[in-house]
Motif scaffolding. Structure first.
Motif, short mmCIF file in Angstrom:
data_model
loop_
_atom_site.label_atom_id
_atom_site.label_comp_id
_atom_site.label_asym_id
_atom_site.label_seq_id
_atom_site.Cartn_x
_atom_site.Cartn_y
_atom_site.Cartn_z
N SER A 81 0.85 -1.19 0.00
CA SER A 81 0.00 0.00 0.00
C SER A 81 0.89 1.25 0.00
N GLN A 82 0.27 2.41 -0.12
CA GLN A 82 1.04 3.66 -0.05
C GLN A 82 1.72 3.78 1.32
N ALA A 83 1.01 3.39 2.39
CA ALA A 83 1.61 3.42 3.73
C ALA A 83 2.79 2.45 3.82
N ASP A 84 2.66 1.28 3.21
CA ASP A 84 3.78 0.32 3.18
C ASP A 84 4.98 0.94 2.50
N LEU A 85 4.76 1.56 1.35
CA LEU A 85 5.87 2.16 0.60
C LEU A 85 6.54 3.28 1.38
N GLU A 86 5.74 4.06 2.10
CA GLU A 86 6.32 5.12 2.93
C GLU A 86 7.19 4.52 4.03
N PHE A 87 6.72 3.45 4.66
CA PHE A 87 7.52 2.79 5.69
C PHE A 87 8.77 2.17 5.08
N PHE A 88 8.62 1.48 3.95
CA PHE A 88 9.77 0.86 3.29
C PHE A 88 10.86 1.89 3.04
N SER A 89 10.47 3.07 2.57
CA SER A 89 11.46 4.09 2.22
C SER A 89 12.21 4.61 3.44
N LYS A 90 11.60 4.51 4.61
CA LYS A 90 12.24 5.00 5.83
C LYS A 90 13.11 3.94 6.48
N PHE A 91 12.67 2.69 6.39
CA PHE A 91 13.39 1.62 7.08
C PHE A 91 14.46 0.99 6.20
N GLY A 92 14.20 0.93 4.90
CA GLY A 92 15.17 0.35 3.99
C GLY A 92 15.20 -1.17 4.04
N GLY A 93 16.06 -1.75 3.25
CA GLY A 93 16.22 -3.20 3.25
C GLY A 93 15.19 -3.93 2.42
N ILE A 94 14.84 -5.12 2.88
CA ILE A 94 13.93 -6.02 2.18
C ILE A 94 12.65 -6.12 3.00
N HIS A 95 11.52 -6.23 2.31
CA HIS A 95 10.23 -6.26 2.99
C HIS A 95 9.38 -7.39 2.43
N LEU A 96 8.88 -8.24 3.31
CA LEU A 96 7.99 -9.32 2.90
C LEU A 96 6.56 -8.97 3.26
N ILE A 97 5.65 -9.26 2.35
CA ILE A 97 4.22 -9.15 2.62
C ILE A 97 3.63 -10.54 2.45
N ILE A 98 2.90 -10.97 3.47
CA ILE A 98 2.23 -12.28 3.44
C ILE A 98 0.74 -12.01 3.33
N ALA A 99 0.16 -12.32 2.19
CA ALA A 99 -1.26 -12.06 1.95
C ALA A 99 -2.09 -13.30 2.27
N TYR A 100 -3.37 -13.04 2.57
CA TYR A 100 -4.33 -14.13 2.77
C TYR A 100 -4.40 -14.94 1.48
N PRO A 101 -4.39 -16.24 1.49
CA PRO A 101 -4.67 -17.18 2.56
C PRO A 101 -3.42 -17.69 3.30
N PHE A 102 -2.35 -16.93 3.25
CA PHE A 102 -1.14 -17.21 4.02
C PHE A 102 -0.50 -18.54 3.65
N THR A 103 -0.24 -18.67 2.36
CA THR A 103 0.48 -19.83 1.84
C THR A 103 1.80 -19.34 1.26
N GLU A 104 2.68 -20.26 0.97
CA GLU A 104 3.98 -19.89 0.39
C GLU A 104 3.80 -19.08 -0.89
N GLU A 105 2.76 -19.39 -1.65
CA GLU A 105 2.51 -18.69 -2.91
C GLU A 105 2.00 -17.27 -2.70
N SER A 106 1.53 -16.94 -1.51
CA SER A 106 0.98 -15.60 -1.26
C SER A 106 1.99 -14.66 -0.60
N VAL A 107 3.26 -15.06 -0.56
CA VAL A 107 4.32 -14.23 0.02
C VAL A 107 5.04 -13.50 -1.10
N ARG A 108 5.25 -12.20 -0.91
CA ARG A 108 5.98 -11.39 -1.88
C ARG A 108 7.10 -10.65 -1.18
N ALA A 109 8.18 -10.44 -1.88
CA ALA A 109 9.34 -9.70 -1.36
C ALA A 109 9.53 -8.44 -2.19
N TYR A 110 9.89 -7.36 -1.51
CA TYR A 110 10.08 -6.07 -2.16
C TYR A 110 11.32 -5.37 -1.64
#
Length: 123
Positions: A81-110
């Motif tokens: 989300s826009q809030a996620d991107l704002e946080f990402f820009s402040k914290f740096g590094g790698i960010h994982l988002i685990i979306a419903y239904p919380f399976t290996e296929e629903s995990v994304r890295a940014y």
């Protein structure tokens, strides 16, 4: 596409956490050793709600092994989300988002700028 590596045991634990916190989000900080994410620190004194997770990064101990964050989305939307991107820009590094239904296929890295990365699970 760049690749992020994560231990299978950690990924399975993160998926379990996402299921346990559902319908709320959860958030944590990822520790990396030798290029592989191996541990998670659950955000101290955080707020985990249906639409957001909030925590104060000032509460984190000084720890050079913290190289990323993870949080869940209680919807099937794995995109930041826009809030996620704002946080990402402040914290740096790698960010994982685990979306419903919380399976290996629903995990994304940014990356901190929102660029998607490939996630490689290692044993």
């Amino acid at each position: 596409m760049e690749t992020v590596k994560i231990r299978r045991e950690l990924l399975e634990y993160l998926l379990e956490l996402a299921r346990e916190f559902y319908p709320n989000e959860f958030a944590g900080f990822l520790r990396e050793r030798e290029g592989i994410f191996e541990e998670v620190l659950i955000a101290p004194a955080g707020h985990f709600g249906r639409n957001s997770a909030f925590f104060n990064t000032w509460m984190l101990p000084y720890d050079e092994t913290i190289k990323g964050t993870v949080h869940s989305h209680p919807s099937p939307n794995p995109w930041p989300s826009q809030a996620d991107l704002e946080f990402f820009s402040k914290f740096g590094g790698i960010h994982l988002i685990i979306a419903y239904p919380f399976t290996e296929e629903s995990v994304r890295a940014y990356k901190n700028d929102g660029t998607r990365l490939r996630l490689e699970v290692v044993d």
